[in-house]
Design an enzyme around this catalytic site. Structure first.
Site, PDB file in Angstrom:
ATOM      1  NE  ARG A 173      17.077  29.128  39.991  1.00  0.00           N
ATOM      2  CZ  ARG A 173      18.211  29.780  40.251  1.00  0.00           C
ATOM      3  NH1 ARG A 173      18.457  30.196  41.480  1.00  0.00           N
ATOM      4  NH2 ARG A 173      19.093  29.997  39.292  1.00  0.00           N
ATOM      5  CE  LYS A 199      30.632  45.587  35.802  1.00  0.00           C
ATOM      6  NZ  LYS A 199      31.399  44.996  36.913  1.00  0.00           N
ATOM      7  N   GLY A 252      19.336  35.459  34.968  1.00  0.00           N
ATOM      8  CA  GLY A 252      18.572  35.772  36.161  1.00  0.00           C
ATOM      9  C   GLY A 252      17.577  36.896  35.935  1.00  0.00           C
ATOM     10  N   GLY A 281      24.061  31.636  35.670  1.00  0.00           N
ATOM     11  CA  GLY A 281      25.428  31.288  35.269  1.00  0.00           C
ATOM     12  C   GLY A 281      25.496  29.943  34.560  1.00  0.00           C
TER      13      GLY A 281
HETATM   14  P1  ADP Z   1      20.816  38.577  33.313  1.00  0.00           P
HETATM   15  O1  ADP Z   1      20.694  38.369  34.810  1.00  0.00           O
HETATM   16  O2  ADP Z   1      19.504  38.419  32.609  1.00  0.00           O
HETATM   17  O3  ADP Z   1      21.914  37.764  32.717  1.00  0.00           O
HETATM   18  P2  ADP Z   1      22.500  40.890  33.708  1.00  0.00           P
HETATM   19  O4  ADP Z   1      22.709  40.481  35.109  1.00  0.00           O
HETATM   20  O5  ADP Z   1      23.633  40.808  32.764  1.00  0.00           O
HETATM   21  O6  ADP Z   1      21.225  40.118  33.097  1.00  0.00           O
HETATM   22  O7  ADP Z   1      22.037  42.428  33.672  1.00  0.00           O
HETATM   23  C1  ADP Z   1      20.893  42.864  34.321  1.00  0.00           C
HETATM   24  C2  ADP Z   1      20.988  44.303  34.712  1.00  0.00           C
HETATM   25  O8  ADP Z   1      21.313  45.123  33.612  1.00  0.00           O
HETATM   26  C3  ADP Z   1      19.662  44.802  35.212  1.00  0.00           C
HETATM   27  O9  ADP Z   1      19.781  45.088  36.595  1.00  0.00           O
HETATM   28  C4  ADP Z   1      19.400  46.055  34.397  1.00  0.00           C
HETATM   29  O10 ADP Z   1      18.910  47.145  35.160  1.00  0.00           O
HETATM   30  C5  ADP Z   1      20.760  46.388  33.859  1.00  0.00           C
HETATM   31  N1  ADP Z   1      20.681  47.227  32.660  1.00  0.00           N
HETATM   32  C6  ADP Z   1      20.084  46.966  31.509  1.00  0.00           C
HETATM   33  N2  ADP Z   1      20.175  48.032  30.669  1.00  0.00           N
HETATM   34  C7  ADP Z   1      20.841  49.013  31.339  1.00  0.00           C
HETATM   35  C8  ADP Z   1      21.246  50.347  31.019  1.00  0.00           C
HETATM   36  N3  ADP Z   1      20.971  50.887  29.854  1.00  0.00           N
HETATM   37  N4  ADP Z   1      21.928  51.030  31.944  1.00  0.00           N
HETATM   38  C9  ADP Z   1      22.201  50.472  33.137  1.00  0.00           C
HETATM   39  N5  ADP Z   1      21.855  49.228  33.499  1.00  0.00           N
HETATM   40  C10 ADP Z   1      21.173  48.502  32.607  1.00  0.00           C
HETATM   41 MG    MG Z   2      21.868  39.107  36.472  1.00  0.00          MG
END
Ligand code: ADP
Ligand code: MG
Length: 370
Positions: free
Chosen positions: A42, A179, A324, A347
């Site tokens: 960043r 999620k 993120g 976000g």
């Molecule tokens: P971003 O920050 O890119 O938007 P998220 O915060 O939604 O992504 O999700 C990231 C997390 O999802 C990571 O910490 C990763 O370990 C977890 N994750 C991905 N696949 C799985 C899985 N199969 N089981 C548990 N956690 C997972």
């Molecule tokens: Mg995240």
């Protein structure tokens, strides 16, 4: 929907410019010299706007939040390590202390806005990662000062806006992460725009369960099963994993089809799925990716995320990643530079895709003219 840009500010020589950047970077503790910056992405992205202004003779004051101090000074969140890094890159700028040391920042307190704009002539918002927040430093100054979007904010708005406007097709969205509930707004917004959506990562298990598969102990949101069914029954092509890397608590790692054995948890895309996801990337003209496709923090489960990152690096299509964790994953693979755009927002990126606009952008459009 156009944003006022730096060029619209006219001559900035000798003008005092308050720049809101997003310097909210992860810090690591090193034993030699206290805190160090774990990922300066960043900060590196913020430099261009400071340089632009300094090179044209402006007096630049930079402000940002850092972490989550609760509205009062907290030494753990001191801006000092960030200030040291910034001043190495652009020595001419002044860096204010962490905005969130004052409760007026998050509370959007008019008195704090006045404190921020005191002695300033111009406001520049370059903090894309914070532009979805109606905080004092984001929406306050443009009510009083001639204002513009910084170079990074303008690029973010253009790259993400292009995705939603008229992207070259086929348009593929790849959504992963943990999620479903975090991502419903984005899924719904993107489903209206894309030709195909890959749903992978932890999120996929709710969809696999909705299809009637056994998912063992994999992460699942039972309250989102109806939502998952509705998405699957919709008119857009949804691609889910067909094989999975699963593990038991004892560390027994196996590749399975869509049935996860009892006592196992799914952590990554299997080899067949990785090839299929990469082929989808290579067959698309526009690709937007948010959320890792496995628990990449554990090297045993990074292959799904890595394979897709490599396909994204290789394809001739336009590639945009936002979020993120997916950004740290791709930067960690050393592939960030091979993407067409890596968003600095988490976000904010998702909210811009959902809403088509952000409070910080609207505030700039309503600002007094220079
Ligand atoms: P971003 O920050 O890119 O938007 P998220 O915060 O939604 O992504 O999700 C990231 C997390 O999802 C990571 O910490 C990763 O370990 C977890 N994750 C991905 N696949 C799985 C899985 N199969 N089981 C548990 N956690 C997972
Ligand atoms: Mg995240």
């Amino acid at each position: 929907m156009r944003l006022p840009l730096l060029e619209d500010l006219g001559d900035v020589r000798d003008k005092r410019v308050l720049v809101r950047s997003d310097l909210n970077v992860p810090l690591a503790v090193s034993d030699s010299d206290g805190k160090t910056i774990a990922d300066d992405f960043r900060i590196r992205q913020a430099v261009q706007t400071w340089r632009w202004l300094v090179d044209r003779g402006a007096k630049v004051t930079v402000c940002s939040h850092l972490g989550r101090p609760k509205g009062k000074p907290d030494e753990r969140y001191s801006i000092e390590p960030v200030r040291a890094c910034v001043q190495k890159l652009v020595p001419e700028v002044t860096v204010l202390e962490n905005l969130r040391f004052n409760a007026g920042e998050e509370g959007n307190d008019p008195a704090f806005v006045q404190e921020l704009i005191k002695d300033q002539d111009i406001y520049v918002n370059d903090a894309f990662g914070a532009a979805h927040r109606s905080h004092a430093s984001i929406v306050g100054p443009p009510r009083f000062l001639p204002s513009a979007a910084g170079l990074l904010l303008a690029q973010e708005f253009e790259m993400l806006g292009n995705l939603l406007e008229d992207p070259p097709r086929p348009f593929l969205a790849i959504l992963g992460g943990a999620k479903v509930s975090d991502k419903i707004g984005v899924i719904d917004a993107l489903l209206k725009k894309v030709d195909t959506m890959i749903i992978g990562g932890g999120m996929a298990y709710t969809f696999l369960k909705a299809l009637g598969h056994n998912i063992g102990d994999s992460i699942c949101q039972v309250d989102q099963l109806d939502y998952a069914r509705r998405v699957l029954d919709g008119d857009k092509r949804i691609v889910l994993p067909t094989d999975l890397i699963v593990a038991s608590p004892e560390g027994d790692v196996q590749t399975v089809k869509r049935e996860v054995p009892e006592g196992f948890e799914g952590f990554d895309a299997g080899p067949e799925t990785r090839t299929a996801f990469a082929d989808e990337v290579l067959a698309s003209q526009t690709i937007f990716w948010n959320g890792p496709l496995g628990m990449f923090e554990d090297q045993r489960f990074e292959e799904g995320t890595r394979t897709v990152a490599e396909a994204m690096a290789k394809t001739a299509g336009t590639t945009v990643i936002g979020g993120g964790d997916v950004v740290s994953a791709v930067n960690g693979f050393g592939l960030g530079d091979r993407m067409d755009w890596v968003s600095t927002g988490g976000g904010a990126t998702l909210e811009l895709i959902e809403q088509g606009d952000l409070p910080g952008l609207a505030a700039l459009r309503e600002a007094p003219r220079a």
